[in-house]
Scaffold this active site. Structure first.
Site, PDB file in Angstrom:
ATOM      1  N   HIS A  21     -11.745 -19.165 -37.102  1.00  0.00           N
ATOM      2  CA  HIS A  21     -10.192 -19.837 -36.557  1.00  0.00           C
ATOM      3  C   HIS A  21      -9.407 -20.071 -35.917  1.00  0.00           C
ATOM      4  CE1 HIS A  21      -7.336 -19.866 -40.222  1.00  0.00           C
ATOM      5  NE2 HIS A  21      -6.286 -20.484 -38.564  1.00  0.00           N
ATOM      6  N   ASP A  46     -15.139 -17.937 -42.609  1.00  0.00           N
ATOM      7  CA  ASP A  46     -13.887 -17.411 -42.230  1.00  0.00           C
ATOM      8  C   ASP A  46     -13.688 -16.238 -41.197  1.00  0.00           C
ATOM      9  OD1 ASP A  46     -11.671 -18.880 -40.406  1.00  0.00           O
ATOM     10  OD2 ASP A  46     -10.666 -19.277 -41.803  1.00  0.00           O
ATOM     11  N   SER A  82      -2.520 -16.997 -41.249  1.00  0.00           N
ATOM     12  CA  SER A  82      -3.931 -16.351 -41.136  1.00  0.00           C
ATOM     13  C   SER A  82      -4.215 -15.967 -39.709  1.00  0.00           C
ATOM     14  CB  SER A  82      -4.304 -17.963 -40.047  1.00  0.00           C
ATOM     15  OG  SER A  82      -3.997 -19.432 -40.716  1.00  0.00           O
TER      16      SER A  82
END
Length: 466
Positions: A253, A302, A404
């Site tokens: 992502h 992801d 992330s």
């Protein structure tokens, strides 16, 4: 006059009629018939000395000859039933008597030879104990210890990788950069910078230990040597994990909105974003590979694999994290309670990002607990088999935006492994929510196949999965 024999018989048998008869017989002697205990010329009760003379065990035939000989086990307890006191007279020792009495009174529990595989048996009261030979264990020595050396049982005792073999004992193996020692279970590095080791800690003077700072604190410089920083056009984008000199793992992502791929770089050896200390190594990202099943804007699958334009140089501050074998990750690492996540993410929800690399110790949750929690929140994405949850539901600690793509690193017997990738969550450290991580074990074969492949044209590549 009541004979002494009759009085003794009445005393031993406790027969009131007998005593009464004696009373009748001697009524003329002056004793009260209804009160035989009252003293009179012919008393019913005998003296203490006389009573002691009666309360001896009954002698056997030829007792006068037996008393002249020492106690005999054969004569006293095998030809006839003996008492504990008689046995004690024979053995002359309380402990020896007890050992004999256990077997004599309830039978020999070892008579059926319950101990297997050469084990020796010790009789107990209504029980027994088996003493096993070194290679066996169990209540009856029925279990061969080598049969317990299977990979699902504490990784078979192996330090790194374990393989089961039909009909033979399991075998241990080591990750690339390590070799198996003579003990058959331990691994030793064969290269200067093996994956999963922290040189700063390995080389530190043992007399001055400095433990890792966890719980949302600064990761001391060099103690998260696999941490990568991804940036585009000079701005911080995401985190990443170095898994060998040319490959970095991250989250898919992170690249949903990238337009200028040529300005995407990965920085290794970074610690403080506000200063340059000479340990940093910047590399242009040549290619970003994501699963064909990943849909931008969603949370499933992801994961991304980044190929660097040039390999990094391994140093005390730049070391890869081990990418574990799938079976080892699912069978062993998944059950390690706590792991580390790191990054330069926001210190608070909607707050400023960290300048220094932060690290957090998070507990891993059972999938069922994670599913139950996600169902309580209507707008929460589903937790799939390609994810897992970790963190604290009380809102005290969590990974956050900017983290992330960073590593969820798990420590096992001296080596660190990549088990997760920071993926998503409901806010940052929100009460009632956990952090969600990509389950790396699901992608081991996919990652390994890509890392063995030749470069292909294009910066963004969608590779078939599974």
């Amino acid at each position: 006059m009541v004979s002494q024999a009759l009085r003794l018989l009445c005393l031993l048998l406790g027969l009131q009629g007998c005593l009464a008869a004696g009373g009748v017989a001697e009524a003329s002697g002056g004793e009260t018939r209804d009160m035989p205990w009252k003293p009179g010329p012919h008393r019913v009760f005998i003296t203490q000395e006389e009573a002691h003379g009666v309360l001896h065990r009954r002698r056997r035939a030829n007792a006068f000859l037996e008393e002249l000989r020492p106690g005999s086990l054969e004569r006293e307890c095998k030809e006839e039933q003996c008492s504990f006191e008689e046995a004690r007279e024979i053995f002359k020792d309380l402990e020896r008597t007890k050992l004999f009495w256990i077997s004599y009174s309830d039978g020999d529990q070892c008579a059926s030879s319950p101990c297997q595989n050469g084990g020796s048996c010790k009789d107990q009261l209504q029980s027994y104990i088996c003493f096993c030979l070194p290679a066996f264990e169990g209540r009856n020595c029925e279990t061969y210890k080598d049969d317990q050396l299977i990979c699902v049982n504490e990784n078979g005792g192996c330090e790194q990788y374990c393989s089961d073999h039909t009909g033979t004992k399991r075998s241990c193996r080591c990750h690339e950069g390590y070799s198996l020692l003579a003990d058959g279970v331990s691994c030793t590095p064969t290269v200067e910078y093996p994956c999963g080791k922290i040189p700063i800690l390995e080389n530190r003077n043992a007399s001055k230990p400095q433990g890792r700072i966890v719980g949302g604190k600064v990761c001391p410089k060099g103690e998260c040597p696999w941490q990568x920083l991804l940036x585009v056009n000079g701005a911080q984008l995401c985190g990443g994990t170095l898994i060998n000199t040319i490959w970095v793992a991250s989250a898919a992502h992170c690249f949903d909105k990238i337009k200028n791929w040529r300005n995407l770089i990965a920085v290794l050896g970074e610690h403080d974003l506000s200063e340059h200390d000479g340990d940093e190594q910047s590399r242009r990202v040549a290619q970003v590979i994501i699963p064909s099943t990943y849909i931008p804007g969603t949370t499933n699958h992801d994961i991304a694999l980044l190929r660097l334009h040039q390999p990094v140089v391994l140093t005390d501050h730049v070391v890869p994290l081990c990418l574990p074998e799938r079976a080892f990750s699912e069978r062993t690492l998944a059950f390690v309670r706590f792991s580390l996540v790191s990054g330069w993410g926001q210190l608070l929800d909607r707050g400023a990002t960290a300048l220094e690399l932060m690290v957090l110790n998070v507990p891993r949750l059972m999938t069922q607990d994670c599913l139950q929690q996600s169902r309580k929140v209507g707008d929460s994405p589903n937790i799939t088999e390609y994810m897992f949850c970790a963190g604290y539901s009380d809102g005290s600690k969590d990974s956050c935006k900017g983290d992330s793509g960073g590593p969820h690193a798990t420590h096992y017997r001296g080596t660190w492994y990549l088990t997760g990738i920071v993926s998503w969550g409901q806010g940052c450290a929100s009460v009632g929510h956990f952090g969600v991580y990509t389950r790396v074990s699901q992608y081991i074969e996919w990652l390994q196949k890509l890392m063995r492949s030749e470069p292909r044209p294009g910066v963004l590549l969608r590779a078939p999965f599974p």
